[in-house]
Scaffold this motif. Structure first.
Motif, PDB file in Angstrom:
ATOM      1  N   LYS A   1      -5.364  -0.537  -7.252  1.00 46.07           N
ATOM      2  CA  LYS A   1      -6.512  -0.042  -6.503  1.00 46.07           C
ATOM      3  C   LYS A   1      -6.203   1.400  -6.083  1.00 46.07           C
ATOM      4  CE  LYS A   1      -9.202  -0.856  -2.270  1.00 46.07           C
ATOM      5  NZ  LYS A   1      -9.345  -1.754  -1.087  1.00 46.07           N
ATOM      6  N   THR A   2      -7.010   2.336  -6.539  1.00 45.51           N
ATOM      7  CA  THR A   2      -6.755   3.753  -6.278  1.00 45.51           C
ATOM      8  C   THR A   2      -7.708   4.269  -5.210  1.00 45.51           C
ATOM      9  OG1 THR A   2      -6.054   4.053  -8.573  1.00 45.51           O
ATOM     10  CG2 THR A   2      -6.567   6.035  -7.317  1.00 45.51           C
TER      11      THR A   2
ATOM     12  N   VAL B   1       0.868  -1.175   0.000  1.00 49.52           N
ATOM     13  CA  VAL B   1       0.000   0.000   0.000  1.00 49.52           C
ATOM     14  C   VAL B   1       0.906   1.225   0.000  1.00 49.52           C
ATOM     15  CG1 VAL B   1      -1.818   1.266   1.201  1.00 49.52           C
ATOM     16  CG2 VAL B   1      -1.762  -1.241   1.298  1.00 49.52           C
TER      17      VAL B   1
ATOM     18  N   PRO C   1      -6.340  -6.313  -8.115  1.00 48.57           N
ATOM     19  CA  PRO C   1      -5.341  -5.271  -7.876  1.00 48.57           C
ATOM     20  C   PRO C   1      -4.069  -5.848  -7.271  1.00 48.57           C
ATOM     21  CG  PRO C   1      -7.497  -4.551  -7.151  1.00 48.57           C
ATOM     22  CD  PRO C   1      -7.628  -6.007  -7.494  1.00 48.57           C
TER      23      PRO C   1
ATOM     24  N   THR D   1      -1.945  -1.085  -4.120  1.00 51.39           N
ATOM     25  CA  THR D   1      -2.922  -0.097  -3.661  1.00 51.39           C
ATOM     26  C   THR D   1      -2.220   1.243  -3.526  1.00 51.39           C
ATOM     27  OG1 THR D   1      -4.237  -1.742  -2.461  1.00 51.39           O
ATOM     28  CG2 THR D   1      -4.519   0.567  -1.832  1.00 51.39           C
TER      29      THR D   1
END
Length: 266
Positions: A150-151, A94, A128, A131
């Protein structure tokens, strides 16, 4: 030369030198002095500079060009920095991204990494593989079409200078998440004062991103090193990596290393 090209050139001159003179600009851009005066008047109306007798000056101690006028500055260096930063990110992590032209290049490099994009023919990458959490509208706009990424976009109030979202809505979202790595764009960084940006709202969000991350990377071309800006983001004790270009001096690189920051010069 088009009006937009002239405006870009004038803002570059002000950003580099702190001021611009009408006659000098007219000679440099090969246009009439009347055209330059009109351009400076219009830029002043947009609060991008301050008119003076015979020219214009930058606002205050530090100067912030609007993002749309900065994309061509040190472009090759920023692209190289973007690629180097993307290599510090592992698949599945992330990542927090602030705004700015250098961080935009980081996002673009992440978006085309083969181990993240996968092979469309094989069906890989349907889920995804990365992130990205960002408060930058332009970065979210580029990444949202990438199904392998993943946005996540924070809330907040958009700043027209940088396309970044700031304020309590953005802080509220970031306070509820954790990050593996935060990549910060800054306007200034040195070994005494740490990392700074021009706007206090952006500094607050950048600081929160850093606090929520296990690793912090500052991505900044060498023109930002040793400079000053208004609002403090964090000290060097919070920064793990400084990714910059080969313009960093050996002395500056050594000082950052002695402070515990790993310097990657590309």
């Amino acid at each position: 030369m088009s009006r937009d090209a002239r405006w870009n050139a004038l803002l570059e001159l002000v950003g580099k030198n702190g001021r611009v003179e009408v006659e000098d600009a007219a000679t440099t851009l090969d246009v009439s002095a009347a055209t330059i005066r009109r351009d400076l008047d219009q830029l002043a109306e947009q609060h991008l500079l301050t008119r003076t007798r015979g020219g214009a000056v930058a606002h205050g101690v530090s100067y912030e060009l609007a993002l749309r006028y900065k994309s061509g500055r040190n472009a090759a260096e920023k692209q190289a920095i973007g690629r180097a930063v993307s290599e510090l990110v592992a698949v599945g992590e992330v990542v927090g991204l602030t705004g700015g032209t250098t961080i935009t290049e980081v996002a673009r490099s992440l978006a085309v990494r083969s181990d993240i994009v996968g092979d469309p023919a094989s069906g890989a990458g349907a889920q995804p593989m990365l992130t990205v959490v960002t408060n930058a509208l332009n970065i979210a706009n580029e990444l949202v079409i990438r199904p392998q990424i993943k946005t996540v976009v924070t809330g907040g109030v958009a700043r027209p200078q940088s396309y970044e979202l700031t304020g309590p809505l953005a802080s509220g979202v970031l306070g509820e998440i954790t990050l593996d790595v935060a990549v910060l764009g800054v306007n200034a960084i040195d070994t005494e004062r740490g990392a700074h940006v021009h706007h206090e709202g952006e500094a607050s969000i950048n600081r929160l991103l850093a606090e929520q991350a296990q690793r912090v990377v500052v991505a900044a071309d060498s023109s930002k090193i040793g400079k000053r800006a208004f609002a403090r983001v964090c000290g060097l004790d919070r920064i793990d990596f400084l990714v910059t270009d080969s313009g960093i001096s050996p002395e500056a690189s050594s000082r950052f290393s002695e402070a515990g920051v790993t310097v990657i010069a590309v």
